[in-house]
Design a protein around this motif. Structure first.
Motif, mmCIF file in Angstrom:
data_model
loop_
_atom_site.group_PDB
_atom_site.id
_atom_site.type_symbol
_atom_site.label_atom_id
_atom_site.label_comp_id
_atom_site.label_asym_id
_atom_site.label_seq_id
_atom_site.Cartn_x
_atom_site.Cartn_y
_atom_site.Cartn_z
ATOM 1 N N ASP A 1 0.857 -1.187 0.000
ATOM 2 C CA ASP A 1 0.000 0.000 0.000
ATOM 3 C C ASP A 1 0.898 1.244 0.000
ATOM 4 O OD1 ASP A 1 -1.926 1.939 0.313
ATOM 5 O OD2 ASP A 1 -3.058 0.833 1.839
ATOM 6 N N VAL A 2 1.333 1.616 -1.196
ATOM 7 C CA VAL A 2 2.254 2.745 -1.337
ATOM 8 C C VAL A 2 1.587 4.044 -0.884
ATOM 9 C CG1 VAL A 2 3.624 4.088 -2.983
ATOM 10 C CG2 VAL A 2 3.554 1.598 -3.159
ATOM 11 N N LEU B 1 -4.441 8.761 -1.639
ATOM 12 C CA LEU B 1 -4.336 8.827 -3.094
ATOM 13 C C LEU B 1 -3.037 9.525 -3.490
ATOM 14 C CD1 LEU B 1 -5.572 8.724 -5.995
ATOM 15 C CD2 LEU B 1 -6.790 10.834 -5.427
ATOM 16 N N LEU B 2 -2.191 8.817 -4.229
ATOM 17 C CA LEU B 2 -0.958 9.434 -4.718
ATOM 18 C C LEU B 2 -1.291 10.442 -5.808
ATOM 19 C CD1 LEU B 2 1.359 6.295 -5.048
ATOM 20 C CD2 LEU B 2 1.360 7.993 -3.203
ATOM 21 N N GLN C 1 -5.448 5.399 -6.910
ATOM 22 C CA GLN C 1 -5.965 6.050 -8.119
ATOM 23 C C GLN C 1 -7.401 5.636 -8.438
ATOM 24 O OE1 GLN C 1 -4.801 8.461 -9.765
ATOM 25 N NE2 GLN C 1 -5.564 8.428 -11.863
ATOM 26 N N LEU C 2 -7.771 4.415 -8.093
ATOM 27 C CA LEU C 2 -9.120 3.945 -8.423
ATOM 28 C C LEU C 2 -10.203 4.737 -7.688
ATOM 29 C CD1 LEU C 2 -10.258 1.539 -10.228
ATOM 30 C CD2 LEU C 2 -10.800 0.457 -8.049
ATOM 31 N N ARG C 3 -9.835 5.439 -6.663
ATOM 32 C CA ARG C 3 -10.819 6.241 -5.931
ATOM 33 C C ARG C 3 -11.485 7.266 -6.849
ATOM 34 N NH1 ARG C 3 -9.955 5.780 -0.193
ATOM 35 N NH2 ARG C 3 -10.845 7.841 0.177
ATOM 36 N N SER D 1 -1.938 9.775 -14.229
ATOM 37 C CA SER D 1 -2.031 8.657 -13.301
ATOM 38 C C SER D 1 -0.683 8.333 -12.676
ATOM 39 C CB SER D 1 -2.548 7.421 -14.037
ATOM 40 O OG SER D 1 -2.564 6.294 -13.174
ATOM 41 N N PRO D 2 -0.680 8.085 -11.373
ATOM 42 C CA PRO D 2 0.529 7.497 -10.790
ATOM 43 C C PRO D 2 0.694 6.089 -11.320
ATOM 44 C CG PRO D 2 -1.268 7.390 -9.212
ATOM 45 C CD PRO D 2 -1.786 8.153 -10.401
#
Length: 308
Positions: free
Chosen positions: A152-153, A161-162, A196-198, A212-213
């Motif tokens: 979980d980066v 969220l990155l 990112q999927l959030r 996108s990261p």
């Protein structure tokens, strides 16, 4: 632009061609041995099952950015039809048209090529218009069940969220591995969460797609050093997009799929899993992520399940 020397240098260091023989068509899935699966089964404690797939729907993640990769179009072919005559049991049937990589999926080993080659020195023209992948097709994938490890980066960075321009580095993976309290080992399937999927779950498909990261050019060496069997994440493009090196498109795809022979997955929903792992204080689990055996396919939909 031509592939730079930096790419070729990394390719030489992660190359697995011939490692499992000249006829090998499954690459790093060879690392999922019976012993690895037995050890993976021992990670199950509560039996809690968490689905990781997005629903297959017409308003799915695809926006038209990737030509031909269409969201599922669901059609009813029969509705309560009494096919054996009046008063008999009625049936309903349906059909679907979709890109095999439209939603949660695995990229197969023929999804990309470079320098005229596919994994294990196979020629790129082995992918044909009528037969699809005549070698290395997704139907060759052996059962994909192993220990899964969530890296979980985003959480390791103290965020949900990155940012879109974040290239996930080996240092990020190290930090997430430390957070997980486990060591990634041979035969594991690694799931990398960026958050990112959030964007998509909140209804913003465009923000999900771009920017996108994603994984950086340096990460294939991290996975190769640990003999990871497969990698998936929660983004549309897998690697950072736009690319970290201007005009160098999809180099991580080429290193993972062509050089290493390692399946990679995209559009995996890791949100519930991340919450469960944080709640239980453990980030390894039994993972089932079987490939649908589309003969000649360069990818496949998948409905993965993590069992804690």
């Amino acid at each position: 632009m031509p592939l730079p020397q930096e790419f070729h240098d990394i390719a030489a260091r992660v190359n697995n061609w011939g490692r499992w023989g000249a006829d090998d068509e499954i690459g790093t899935l060879n690392l999922i041995t019976d012993e690895v699966v037995r050890a993976a089964a021992a990670t199950v404690r509560s039996g809690r099952r968490i689905p990781l797939a997005l629903p297959l729907r017409q308003d799915g993640v695809q926006t038209g950015m990737i030509p031909g990769r269409v969201n599922p179009l669901h059609t009813m072919t029969a509705i309560n039809q009494e096919i054996f005559g009046p008063g008999t049991v009625a049936t309903s049937d349906d059909a679907v048209t979709m890109g095999l990589q439209a939603a949660t999926h695995w990229d197969g080993l023929t999804h990309v090529s470079h320098s005229g080659r596919l994994y294990n020195h196979r020629p790129a023209d082995a992918v044909t218009a009528h037969a699809g992948a005549t070698v290395l097709g997704i139907e060759k994938a052996t059962p994909i069940t192993s220990r899964g490890v969530l890296l979980d980066v985003a959480r390791a960075h103290g965020t949900d969220l990155l940012p879109g321009g974040h290239a996930v580095t080996p240092e990020d993976l190290d930090a997430a591995e430390e957070l997980a309290g486990t060591t990634v080992r041979a035969g594991d399937i690694v799931l990398v969460r960026t958050g990112q999927l959030r964007h998509y779950l909140a209804g913003d498909r465009q923000a999900y797609a771009f920017p996108s990261p994603g994984l950086s050019l340096r990460t294939p060496e991290w996975f190769h050093a640990r003999d990871v069997a497969a990698v998936a994440n929660d983004t549309l493009t897998f690697e950072i997009f736009p690319p970290e090196i201007e005009d160098l498109w999809m180099p991580v795809h080429a290193l993972d799929l062509v050089e290493m022979g390692m399946l990679q997955g995209q559009n995996w929903n890791l949100e519930e899993l991340a919450a469960a792992c944080a709640e239980e204080g453990r980030y390894s689990f039994f993972l089932s992520a079987m490939a649908e055996p589309f003969v000649g396919g360069s990818g496949t939909p998948v409905a993965p399940v993590a069992v804690l």
